[in-house]
Design an enzyme around this catalytic site. Structure first.
Site, mmCIF file in Angstrom:
data_model
loop_
_atom_site.group_PDB
_atom_site.id
_atom_site.type_symbol
_atom_site.label_atom_id
_atom_site.label_comp_id
_atom_site.label_asym_id
_atom_site.label_seq_id
_atom_site.Cartn_x
_atom_site.Cartn_y
_atom_site.Cartn_z
ATOM 1 N N MET A 1 0.824 -1.203 0.000
ATOM 2 C CA MET A 1 0.000 0.000 0.000
ATOM 3 C C MET A 1 0.860 1.256 0.000
ATOM 4 S SD MET A 1 -1.244 0.573 3.910
ATOM 5 C CE MET A 1 -1.516 2.294 3.576
ATOM 6 N N CYS A 2 0.245 2.328 -0.479
ATOM 7 C CA CYS A 2 0.830 3.666 -0.408
ATOM 8 C C CYS A 2 -0.329 4.644 -0.209
ATOM 9 C CB CYS A 2 1.659 3.977 -1.655
ATOM 10 S SG CYS A 2 0.709 4.060 -3.187
ATOM 11 N N HIS A 3 -0.200 5.848 -0.705
ATOM 12 C CA HIS A 3 -1.257 6.843 -0.522
ATOM 13 C C HIS A 3 -2.452 6.575 -1.430
ATOM 14 C CE1 HIS A 3 -2.657 11.287 -0.844
ATOM 15 N NE2 HIS A 3 -3.287 10.682 0.137
ATOM 16 N N GLY B 1 -2.106 4.200 -4.403
ATOM 17 C CA GLY B 1 -1.938 2.960 -5.148
ATOM 18 C C GLY B 1 -0.941 3.009 -6.277
ATOM 19 N N ILE C 1 -4.206 4.224 1.143
ATOM 20 C CA ILE C 1 -4.765 4.646 2.421
ATOM 21 C C ILE C 1 -5.859 5.697 2.229
ATOM 22 C CG2 ILE C 1 -3.111 6.480 2.961
ATOM 23 C CD1 ILE C 1 -3.151 5.188 5.888
#
Length: 105
Positions: free
Chosen positions: A62-64, A66, A90
């Site tokens: 995951m990141c901010h 995708g 997220i």
């Protein structure tokens, strides 16, 4: 590349399934908003630290939003990891699953 929705990730947590959640955002982003439990390896350190990850477990990245996590998924796939990208990152988690997780840009 496989992907997983935030709803499906929530279900995995609820069912206590075995997987690792890899967060590839920067430390300052994680200090603001995070999903626990997670493993933190910033995207810039993945090549040097990927040996710390368990190839035997499902890995959700995951990141901010995708985008960075998709890049990491593509790399880790070449090394034989079973990876899925968290769709919307997220940000989607905050909008759909847990509004107590702060949103940021």
């Amino acid at each position: 590349m496989k992907s997983i929705s935030v709803i499906d990730l929530k279900e995995k947590f609820d069912k206590k399934e075995k997987f690792d959640l890899l967060d590839v955002r920067e430390a300052n982003e994680i200090s603001y908003a995070k999903i626990d439990p997670h493993i933190h390896i910033p995207i810039g350190s993945i090549v040097a630290k990927c040996e710390e990850l368990n190839k035997e477990k499902e890995l959700i990245v995951m990141c901010h939003t995708g985008v960075r996590s998709a890049q990491v998924c593509q790399y880790l796939e070449t090394l034989g990891f079973n990876v899925s990208n968290l769709e919307g990152g997220i940000h989607a988690w905050s909008l759909t699953v847990d509004s107590s997780v702060p949103q940021y840009w």
